[in-house]
Design an enzyme around this catalytic site. Sequence first.
Site: not given
Length: 499
Positions: A471, A291, A255
Amino acid sequence: MTIQADQDAVNAITVEALINGQNVPSLSQSAKENPANRAEIVGYFPVTTKEQAVEAIEAAAAAFQTWKKTDIEERITSMRKAIQKIRAAENEIVHLLSREHGKPLYDAHGEIYVSLMWMEFVCNEAAAALQGEVQEHDHGKTIVSYDPIGVVAAISPWNYPIALSTIKIAPALLAGNTIVLKPSPYAPLAAAKVAEIIASEFPAGVINVVHGAADVGVELTTNPHVAKIAFTGGTETAKHIMKAASDTIKDMTLELGGNDAAIFLDSFDVEDERAMRRIVVSNFLTTGQICMIAKRVYVHRSIYDQFVEKYIEAANRWIRIGDPFHPDTTVGPVNNVKQRDYVLSLVEDAKQRGAKVIPLGRILDQQRFEQGYYLQPTLVLGCDVHDPIVVEEQFGPTVPILPFDNEEQVIRLHNESIYGLTSSVWGKEEDAISVARQLEAGTTMINTAAVQGLDVRFPFGGVKQSGIGREYGTEGIRTYTEQHVINVPKMLDLPYIPE
């Protein structure tokens, strides 16, 4: 575990590596400063050696041989006990996280909230998600099982150190794997403490924690005993990890970075004060160090001027820069000097290119502001669509707002990016969904963005250079398994093969 929560009388804590159920001292330690007060040392963490990293991996590999055979209900029971312990220690953990990271107390509590929400989801859903199936059909019988992979090397970042450690730990362990966690040196303390709490409910070697420099990371990504790498962090680091792991062809979940766009259509209501607050929060929560934060904003030209006016009003109401422990603070310092200087360089570059930079919010205490890695949030106007502050991930408290003329143009600008983590579209729902379907992103949110639009029940991850795999959701549990298919055909011999 006892963590001093009084910020005026704190003692630096020390964390150690956790290997095979034991705290392992190190010959040398690194200090972790408080980004809100550079003179304060929050704690010390070990410089784990390569040899200790090998020990941790070998302990995890040995524990896997037994752990993979345990009943799923036993694993779930252990995790639920760990969750109860984390809840009991929440305030202490939050204070430690806030001091070492710099995020305000409300934000630190939010990180624990998201972490526990995910851990509870995994406990509730793991049995069903991991249950195999048996199909009887005309050709015989097929058995499909979800088998644990083995040793997982989990490398977590500094921006959400607890949430982005538990996002890996919970599903990996409940799927029957063992794990070696390496927290970021920019926020190692609270993540290590939470990992210790979880480890106290599991057999020795199931959870191991190491720290250290690049040689430890290299060991985690190259050691043949490691079967899977779960990494959250920068795209450039991920490229090195992929190369390092290529010799042993490891499973990976990555990620990575994002340059997440927020697109405001002409149907967006600029008078909607709650919506304006949401976009401001989407830009500056955790000082912009998320993020999935909205890092570039595109606004239809027909509403652009009014949008900017209302945005500045909303930002000046919500943004209060100060000590993370001050109850009025909404934005704390940048986590570290390297990141602060990078954000400053992007803003200065924008100025040099002719952009207008507008400071946002108010500083609660100027003296305190100068003691830490603080930056006053800024709005950048008049920049080119290809300026660095637009095309690069700032990961800090600044945001450019740019006009666009039509949907085709803004979709193209969005999709030009090498990243594709999240995006958001704001306006009438039907119009927003129509645009969202054309965007290259792992997740697109409608009329909200960033953590406000996150739902742990559904998969999360990026496209292009924003990552590999997913995820959260059921996929976030099964990603720590290998599908194993057992075929029992009725016809054991093929009819066209000669005798």
